[in-house]
Structure formats: structure tokens, C-alpha cells
Motif scaffolding. Structure first.
Motif, PDB file in Angstrom:
ATOM      1  N   ARG A   1       0.803  -1.223   0.000  1.00  0.00           N
ATOM      2  CA  ARG A   1       0.000   0.000   0.000  1.00  0.00           C
ATOM      3  C   ARG A   1       0.843   1.283   0.000  1.00  0.00           C
ATOM      4  O   ARG A   1       0.361   2.323  -0.455  1.00  0.00           O
ATOM      5  CB  ARG A   1      -0.898   0.007   1.241  1.00  0.00           C
TER       6      ARG A   1
ATOM      7  N   SER B   1       4.626   3.559  -0.466  1.00  0.00           N
ATOM      8  CA  SER B   1       5.826   3.647  -1.309  1.00  0.00           C
ATOM      9  C   SER B   1       7.080   3.636  -0.440  1.00  0.00           C
ATOM     10  O   SER B   1       7.692   4.683  -0.183  1.00  0.00           O
ATOM     11  CB  SER B   1       5.779   4.922  -2.172  1.00  0.00           C
TER      12      SER B   1
ATOM     13  N   GLU C   1      -7.392  -4.499   5.837  1.00  0.00           N
ATOM     14  CA  GLU C   1      -7.435  -3.225   5.111  1.00  0.00           C
ATOM     15  C   GLU C   1      -7.726  -2.060   6.060  1.00  0.00           C
ATOM     16  O   GLU C   1      -7.109  -0.999   5.976  1.00  0.00           O
ATOM     17  CB  GLU C   1      -8.497  -3.288   4.009  1.00  0.00           C
TER      18      GLU C   1
ATOM     19  N   ARG D   1       0.954   4.666  -2.065  1.00  0.00           N
ATOM     20  CA  ARG D   1       1.145   4.481  -3.499  1.00  0.00           C
ATOM     21  C   ARG D   1      -0.098   4.931  -4.273  1.00  0.00           C
ATOM     22  O   ARG D   1      -1.218   4.819  -3.779  1.00  0.00           O
ATOM     23  CB  ARG D   1       1.396   3.005  -3.828  1.00  0.00           C
ATOM     24  N   ASP D   2       0.126   5.379  -5.507  1.00  0.00           N
ATOM     25  CA  ASP D   2      -1.008   5.705  -6.368  1.00  0.00           C
ATOM     26  C   ASP D   2      -1.806   4.442  -6.696  1.00  0.00           C
ATOM     27  O   ASP D   2      -3.035   4.468  -6.748  1.00  0.00           O
ATOM     28  CB  ASP D   2      -0.513   6.366  -7.661  1.00  0.00           C
ATOM     29  N   ARG D   3      -1.083   3.355  -6.922  1.00  0.00           N
ATOM     30  CA  ARG D   3      -1.725   2.072  -7.213  1.00  0.00           C
ATOM     31  C   ARG D   3      -1.051   0.998  -6.364  1.00  0.00           C
ATOM     32  O   ARG D   3       0.170   0.809  -6.449  1.00  0.00           O
ATOM     33  CB  ARG D   3      -1.604   1.716  -8.692  1.00  0.00           C
ATOM     34  N   PRO D   4      -1.824   0.265  -5.541  1.00  0.00           N
ATOM     35  CA  PRO D   4      -1.231  -0.782  -4.688  1.00  0.00           C
ATOM     36  C   PRO D   4      -0.573  -1.876  -5.524  1.00  0.00           C
ATOM     37  O   PRO D   4      -0.992  -2.164  -6.654  1.00  0.00           O
ATOM     38  CB  PRO D   4      -2.435  -1.326  -3.909  1.00  0.00           C
ATOM     39  N   LEU D   5       0.450  -2.489  -4.956  1.00  0.00           N
ATOM     40  CA  LEU D   5       1.115  -3.634  -5.578  1.00  0.00           C
ATOM     41  C   LEU D   5       0.358  -4.918  -5.242  1.00  0.00           C
ATOM     42  O   LEU D   5      -0.438  -4.948  -4.296  1.00  0.00           O
ATOM     43  CB  LEU D   5       2.556  -3.738  -5.073  1.00  0.00           C
TER      44      LEU D   5
END
Length: 278
Positions: A75, A77, A221, A236-240
Motif C-alpha cells: 500500500r 511507497s 485493510e 502508493r497511487d496504485r497498490p502492488l
């Protein structure tokens, strides 16, 4: 007389065998402990990476710290550490400070904060040791080592502005599962948990957040959201994608707690974290 001598020789042989067996077991325990507590794997960089933010995960062995680290890196960076040591723990990738034996680090004397004029050099040395093992891109460094529990005050002095996430799990479960690694008696492991988390509790401040393994299993979550907000973590902009080993989350406490039926313990620091079973 003859039968008595034979019995005596037999008893002597039995005592020798028992003594040898005890020594062998002691050697084996030492090998197991050394395997779990390897010597540091050292490398260094003349140009260590520095960060504006640092997050240290603090929690006893077998409490879910590796799971939590993975969930945060999905979630947030973060730059992390990956090296040829157990669970990529930073404590095994440096030689700046010592201590951290599995099942016993809480019983060791906590690190005292260093004098202010020595902190920059300690920080530089640590980052120089960790830089060769850093992976990922991000604006903050995430380091996870269970013995961080007893080093919050020291790390706070060396890394001004750092954040600390304390993860707790039922001490009975932690003690029972850790005993499979180091073969210490349960009372000693319970005492280790008590002392380690008491030290952490005394060092808590506004730069810290506390999370329990049990709450995380119920709502992973939601708990990560709470931690991100409490510690102002970079998102992050988009989760891994979540690593395969953690895609299915299951609370395994019950399989250990059944072993404690009929056992009682006195009051301990576990009450501070919501565990009231004494």
C-alpha cells in the motif's frame, strides 16, 4: 560382590550416557540458536542512501512482523531491505549495534539513546550497511527487526522524525511458536515477551502506533488504513499485488492456545496491549 560391581559399572555407563546425551542436546540447542541468530552479513556503500522519512516495525518473533511489512509495502511507497538473512531483517545486515537473540532479546539490557553529537555518524554507518540491500523506489525507508521493540528510544535519537509501528500478538501464542525454534521453556519466553513489550510501552510517543495481530486478521485493510493515517505514511497511487504467501490470511492462534489450558500467569505488560488472561 561380582554382581554388585557389574551393576555399578552398568550404572556408571548409564550416567555417562545420560551426561553425553545432555551435552549433545546442549550443543544442538546452541546450533539451532546460532542458525536462528546468524552472524551479521556485512556489505557497505561509500554513498549511503538517505531518506526524509523512516518507519521501523517493532514486534516479537512469530508475531506477524513479516506479514505486516509485506502489507505495508503493498500500500505504501517504501524502500525495503532484501538480504541473505532471516526474513530480510536489518539487524542482521549491520554491525553498529548488537543484541536480538530469538526468545531472549527482551531480557537483554535496552540500548540507551546515544549522545546527540554521535547520532549523525551512527545514522551514516547504519545506512551505509543497509544501502547495498535496499530494494524498491520510494520516499521512505521501511526496516523490520523484532528487537526494534527494545530499541525505540535509540532509533528515535539516531533517526529524528522516524515513525514506529509496534505489533503485538497474544504472548502465549508467540511463546509456544517460538519454543519450536529455540527450545526455551514457556515461562522464560513469556518473560521475554513481557519485558520486551514493557520497554516498548515505556517508549511510546506520538511518533508510534500500536497494532495487534488479532485485529489485523479481522480487518487487514481497515487496520492498514488506520496505521497510514496515524503515522502519515506515503501511499502508493496504485497498490502492488500481495505476495502469494500472504494472500490468504488466517488467524492461527487457536492451535497454540489449546496447549495452555489449566495454565495461569500473573499480571504482565500484556494487559497494556489488551491481553487479559491472568
Amino acid at each position: 560382590m561380582r554382581p554388585r560391581r557389574e551393576r555399578r559399572r552398568k550404572d556408571d555407563r548409564s550416567m555417562t550416557l545420560k551426561s553425553t546425551t545432555r551435552r549433545a542436546k546442549a550443543v544442538l540447542r546452541g546450533l539451532v540458536n546460532r542458525r536462528r541468530n546468524p552472524l551479521p552479513v556485512l556489505a557497505w556503500s561509500d554513498t549511503p542512501r538517505c531518506f526524509g522519512r523512516y518507519l521501523f516495525i517493532c514486534g516479537a518473533h512469530r508475531s506477524g512482523t513479516t506479514l505486516l511489512e509485506s502489507a505495508l509495502r503493498v500500500r505504501c511507497s517504501f524502500v525495503g531491505l532484501e538480504g541473505p538473512v532471516p526474513e530480510n531483517e536489518g539487524i542482521h545486515l549491520q554491525d553498529v549495534y548488537t543484541g536480538g537473540g530469538v526468545g531472549q532479546f527482551g531480557l537483554e539490557w535496552p540500548l540507551e539513546p546515544p549522545p546527540p553529537d554521535t547520532a549523525p555518524e551512527l545514522r551514516r554507518r547504519l545506512l551505509s550497511r543497509w544501502t547495498p540491500w535496499m530494494t524498491g523506489e520510494g520516499e521512505a525507508l521501511l526496516e523490520k527487526s523484532p528487537p526494534n521493540l527494545t530499541k525505540i528510544a535509540w532509533l528515535r535519537a539516531v533517526f529524528p522524525g522516524a515513525r514506529f509501528l509496534v505489533l503485538a500478538r497474544d504472548p502465549r501464542v508467540v511463546s509456544a511458536s517460538t519454543s519450536k525454534w529455540v527450545h526455551y521453556e514457556i515461562p522464560m519466553l513469556m518473560q521475554n515477551w513481557d519485558r520486551a513489550y514493557a520497554t516498548a510501552w515505556a517508549d511510546l510517543d506520538t511518533d508510534c502506533a500500536v497494532l495487534t495481530y488479532e485485529a489485523f486478521c479481522v480487518d487487514p485493510e481497515g487496520e492498514i488504513d488506520r496505521v497510514i493515517e496515524a503515522l502519515d505514511l506515503p501511499v502508493r497511487d496504485r497498490p502492488l499485488p500481495m505476495p502469494d504467501r500472504y494472500r490468504v490470511l488466517r488467524n492461527s492462534n487457536a492451535s497454540y492456545l489449546s496447549k495452555f489450558e489449566g495454565m495461569t500467569f500473573g499480571p504482565g505488560s500484556w494487559r497494556n496491549y489488551g491481553y487479559d488472561f491472568d
